[in-house]
Motif scaffolding. Sequence first.
Motif, PDB file in Angstrom:
ATOM      1  N   GLY A  76      84.707  43.918  41.799  1.00 55.51           N
ATOM      2  CA  GLY A  76      84.533  45.322  41.453  1.00 55.51           C
ATOM      3  C   GLY A  76      83.338  45.571  40.557  1.00 55.51           C
ATOM      4  O   GLY A  76      83.099  46.702  40.125  1.00 55.51           O
ATOM      5  N   ARG A  77      82.563  44.521  40.269  1.00 55.52           N
ATOM      6  CA  ARG A  77      81.373  44.649  39.429  1.00 55.52           C
ATOM      7  C   ARG A  77      80.191  43.954  40.103  1.00 55.52           C
ATOM      8  O   ARG A  77      80.349  42.874  40.677  1.00 55.52           O
ATOM      9  N   THR A  78      79.038  44.583  40.023  1.00 51.68           N
ATOM     10  CA  THR A  78      77.836  43.973  40.587  1.00 51.68           C
ATOM     11  C   THR A  78      77.127  43.190  39.495  1.00 51.68           C
ATOM     12  O   THR A  78      76.766  43.776  38.463  1.00 51.68           O
ATOM     13  N   PRO A  79      76.909  41.896  39.674  1.00 50.15           N
ATOM     14  CA  PRO A  79      76.205  41.123  38.642  1.00 50.15           C
ATOM     15  C   PRO A  79      74.760  41.577  38.537  1.00 50.15           C
ATOM     16  O   PRO A  79      74.201  42.105  39.494  1.00 50.15           O
ATOM     17  N   PRO A  80      74.133  41.382  37.373  1.00 48.66           N
ATOM     18  CA  PRO A  80      72.713  41.746  37.245  1.00 48.66           C
ATOM     19  C   PRO A  80      71.866  40.874  38.143  1.00 48.66           C
ATOM     20  O   PRO A  80      72.209  39.717  38.420  1.00 48.66           O
ATOM     21  N   ARG A  81      70.759  41.430  38.625  1.00 51.05           N
ATOM     22  CA  ARG A  81      69.871  40.644  39.476  1.00 51.05           C
ATOM     23  C   ARG A  81      69.160  39.600  38.629  1.00 51.05           C
ATOM     24  O   ARG A  81      68.861  39.828  37.461  1.00 51.05           O
ATOM     25  N   PRO A  82      68.866  38.452  39.201  1.00 50.46           N
ATOM     26  CA  PRO A  82      68.089  37.451  38.462  1.00 50.46           C
ATOM     27  C   PRO A  82      66.676  37.949  38.233  1.00 50.46           C
ATOM     28  O   PRO A  82      66.179  38.816  38.955  1.00 50.46           O
ATOM     29  N   ALA A  83      66.028  37.418  37.224  1.00 47.17           N
ATOM     30  CA  ALA A  83      64.642  37.805  36.948  1.00 47.17           C
ATOM     31  C   ALA A  83      63.767  37.415  38.125  1.00 47.17           C
ATOM     32  O   ALA A  83      63.947  36.347  38.716  1.00 47.17           O
ATOM     33  N   PRO A  84      62.820  38.279  38.524  1.00 45.64           N
ATOM     34  CA  PRO A  84      61.896  37.919  39.606  1.00 45.64           C
ATOM     35  C   PRO A  84      61.174  36.623  39.271  1.00 45.64           C
ATOM     36  O   PRO A  84      60.972  36.281  38.111  1.00 45.64           O
ATOM     37  N   GLU A  85      60.798  35.880  40.316  1.00 47.15           N
ATOM     38  CA  GLU A  85      60.159  34.593  40.113  1.00 47.15           C
ATOM     39  C   GLU A  85      58.803  34.723  39.447  1.00 47.15           C
ATOM     40  O   GLU A  85      58.299  33.787  38.853  1.00 47.15           O
ATOM     41  N   ARG A  86      58.155  35.871  39.560  1.00 45.46           N
ATOM     42  CA  ARG A  86      56.855  36.046  38.922  1.00 45.46           C
ATOM     43  C   ARG A  86      56.760  37.459  38.371  1.00 45.46           C
ATOM     44  O   ARG A  86      57.434  38.369  38.833  1.00 45.46           O
ATOM     45  N   GLU A  87      55.977  37.614  37.352  1.00 53.54           N
ATOM     46  CA  GLU A  87      55.711  38.939  36.834  1.00 53.54           C
ATOM     47  C   GLU A  87      54.589  39.570  37.635  1.00 53.54           C
ATOM     48  O   GLU A  87      53.702  38.883  38.137  1.00 53.54           O
ATOM     49  N   TYR A  88      54.648  40.874  37.734  1.00 53.75           N
ATOM     50  CA  TYR A  88      53.645  41.585  38.524  1.00 53.75           C
ATOM     51  C   TYR A  88      52.273  41.510  37.863  1.00 53.75           C
ATOM     52  O   TYR A  88      52.131  41.704  36.662  1.00 53.75           O
ATOM     53  N   THR A  89      51.268  41.225  38.645  1.00 53.13           N
ATOM     54  CA  THR A  89      49.898  41.196  38.169  1.00 53.13           C
ATOM     55  C   THR A  89      49.079  42.163  39.000  1.00 53.13           C
ATOM     56  O   THR A  89      48.956  41.985  40.209  1.00 53.13           O
ATOM     57  N   PRO A  90      48.522  43.218  38.397  1.00 50.67           N
ATOM     58  CA  PRO A  90      47.706  44.156  39.169  1.00 50.67           C
ATOM     59  C   PRO A  90      46.543  43.446  39.836  1.00 50.67           C
ATOM     60  O   PRO A  90      45.961  42.533  39.253  1.00 50.67           O
ATOM     61  N   THR A  91      46.218  43.866  41.045  1.00 46.61           N
ATOM     62  CA  THR A  91      45.135  43.217  41.773  1.00 46.61           C
ATOM     63  C   THR A  91      43.973  44.142  42.051  1.00 46.61           C
ATOM     64  O   THR A  91      42.839  43.698  42.164  1.00 46.61           O
ATOM     65  N   GLN A  92      44.222  45.449  42.180  1.00 48.65           N
ATOM     66  CA  GLN A  92      43.136  46.349  42.537  1.00 48.65           C
ATOM     67  C   GLN A  92      42.328  46.789  41.321  1.00 48.65           C
ATOM     68  O   GLN A  92      41.160  47.072  41.407  1.00 48.65           O
TER      69      GLN A  92
END
Length: 543
Positions: free
Chosen positions: A277-293
Amino acid sequence: MGTEGANFLVIAGRYRLEAKLGHGGMGVVWRATDQLLGRGVAVKALPLDETFSAEEARWQRERTLREARAVVQLRHPNIIVVHDVIEHDERPYMVMELIDGGSLADRLAANGPVDAAEAARIGGDLLSALHTAHAARVLHRDIKPANVLIESGTGRVVLTDFGIAQVAGATTLTESGSFVGSPEYTAPERMTGVRTGPECDLWSVGALLCAALSGESPFRRDSLGGTVHAVVIDEIRPPAQAGPLLPVVRGLLERDPERRLGAVEAERMLRAFLETGRTPPRPAPEREYTPTQRDLPLRRSPAPERSRSGGLMAPVRSGRGVLTAALLVAVMVGAGLSAAVLSTDWGGRDGRTTAGTSAPGTPGGSASGTAGSSAPGTPVSGSATTAAPAPTAALPSAPSGYRVAEDPAGFALAVPDGFTREPQGERVFYLSSGETFRLGIKVTDPQPGGPLGVMRRAAAKGPETNPGYRDGRVTSVTHRGQPAAFREFTWDGFSAAEGARHTYDVCWEEDGRLYDVWISGPIGKARETKEYFDVAVDTFTVP
């Protein structure tokens, strides 16, 4: 040619087409009988581009048959079974199992949205099916309620039309500007022609979960331009009904495909909800976002080139070339996108973080450790605001509807007309009438851990300083080549009468100082709040 028998068309000497079940951009589906095996089947006539030359048409048929045969190899209880792939009168057909039951779209139309448990069951089964398909290098590319069947009696979830968009070899936005697929369920990277991969299907599941829970996709708008704008640029606002499954929905609706929640993890989270009845928190993404443009989001991009008609032109690459400027103009102008918003938002990870995303707008707090102080507009005694560094830059210019505020604290920025200044100790606020929107600025010495450390400490204190704190997120980026961090969250607001609010915050270091700019606004006015935030951050200057 097919043969006629009792007014029925028989193709390939075996399949008797008896009644049309449905049709759309991906072909016509017939209820049919396999006369050899004496069983009911569904037969789909796959579309071909009639504008192709004979050679191009032959190449398309060969590719269609080759890729359709790959779909035949898929075996999963939640993927429709494809029995056969044939060619009849130079047109490909797929012969599939016949499901006794309507689509999820039919169910929503007849009975309204489903509850969280049913949505989790449907979503879990779809994600399991996609994991199998993606492992076999087969994409769906048109996941929507109409392509999800619910078998009568058993409740079995069946993903149909699997691989049809891929089999047909269609791009999302064609060179002529026509749209192939379902825009309100299409991932932003596919919408803009940047890439098409398994992550696109996962985005579609996120949109489908929202539709199952609320009755419609969160990206549905009155026009194609409005829908594209919502998918690519607008802030993503899942419906309130998605609350129990929000970690999964938000994880699947990540605009950066490399940060999007994977099929296995998303399914695990949905199954956990069904069990507990509870949704566990999502794991941390494998990488942090790095702007490219460019260094997002704080430096204004060069003004977009204008077409002869005065519209904005920003070519976007697709798998078949550059989208026509006219198409992009139609999309952007149709969505009411201004030049300022286009220059600050286009090309970012998502609509929340392209021009600075996130955070304190909590009861008058900034990420710099003051989120628990009194709300903006409340008289507060304290020291004067921080002295300004030596002048280093010219004053910014203000867009229409804004004015340049040359603040005594030593900075300048554009604020909306009608916003009034309210200093509070180290912080300076610019407040709209009635304090509906609260824009805050704080300038301090650099802090331990830099901007990211500041934001993470503020996020850790979020539940203590902000009633109903939820959906908090911190992202590391750069601004003008210096460390920066974004944070955003939703909370219950200053009072029950006021209602929930959403906060954006950005913090960065520059010339030996730590700058923090944030804004909070009603959750129902997130788009307006985001615009004010983008302009404030984009024009912020130390004169």
